[in-house]
Design a protein around this motif. Structure first.
Motif, short mmCIF file in Angstrom:
data_model
loop_
_atom_site.label_atom_id
_atom_site.label_comp_id
_atom_site.label_asym_id
_atom_site.label_seq_id
_atom_site.Cartn_x
_atom_site.Cartn_y
_atom_site.Cartn_z
N ASN A 5 0.82 -1.22 0.00
CA ASN A 5 0.00 0.00 0.00
C ASN A 5 0.85 1.26 0.00
O ASN A 5 0.53 2.24 -0.67
N ARG A 6 1.95 1.24 0.75
CA ARG A 6 2.83 2.42 0.80
C ARG A 6 3.42 2.72 -0.57
O ARG A 6 3.44 3.87 -1.02
N ASP A 25 0.74 4.08 -2.91
CA ASP A 25 0.43 5.48 -2.60
C ASP A 25 1.49 6.43 -3.14
O ASP A 25 1.18 7.47 -3.73
N ASN A 35 1.28 6.62 -6.93
CA ASN A 35 0.11 7.42 -7.32
C ASN A 35 0.35 8.91 -7.11
O ASN A 35 -0.06 9.73 -7.94
N GLU A 36 1.01 9.28 -6.01
CA GLU A 36 1.33 10.69 -5.74
C GLU A 36 2.21 11.28 -6.84
O GLU A 36 2.17 12.48 -7.09
#
Length: 111
Positions: A14-15, A18, A21-22
């Motif tokens: 997940n990290r 994220d 995606n950022e």
């Protein structure tokens, strides 16, 4: 165009998603299981232009780099009778990291 397959621990999945995606990278995350230790992994599929491959790999490295953790060695359940005198010993294990594959994409369509 390239597709990057990054296999990371499920703790990091997940990290990494994220962070990618950022930075405007689209990611598809699959729940997978490792063959050797049979531990949970996340396999990330990232499609990107040839010139952005190194940026993606750097983001993955920075997010889920290898680290060490101290844990206790727990006795197996089938030796319960012996475990009364068994002393749990702390041990250092290595966590994190990634296995990354980069392949050419012959055709890409987003419908």
């Amino acid at each position: 165009m390239k597709i990057i397959y990054a296999i990371v621990s499920s703790d990091d999945g997940n990290r990494v998603t994220d962070v990618l995606n950022e930075h405007q990278f689209s990611v598809t995350k699959l729940a997978t299981t490792g063959g050797f230790l049979k531990k949970g992994n996340s396999t990330l599929m990232i499609g990107t232009d040839d010139g952005q491959v190194e940026e993606v790999i750097t983001l993955i490295k920075d997010t889920c780099g290898k680290r060490q953790k101290i844990t206790c060695n727990v006795p197996a359940p089938n030796i319960a009778s012996v475990s009364a005198g068994y002393m749990m010993m702390p041990m250092t294990v290595e966590l994190g990291g990634a296995t990354i594959f980069v392949t050419d994409v012959e055709r890409f369509e987003k419908i």
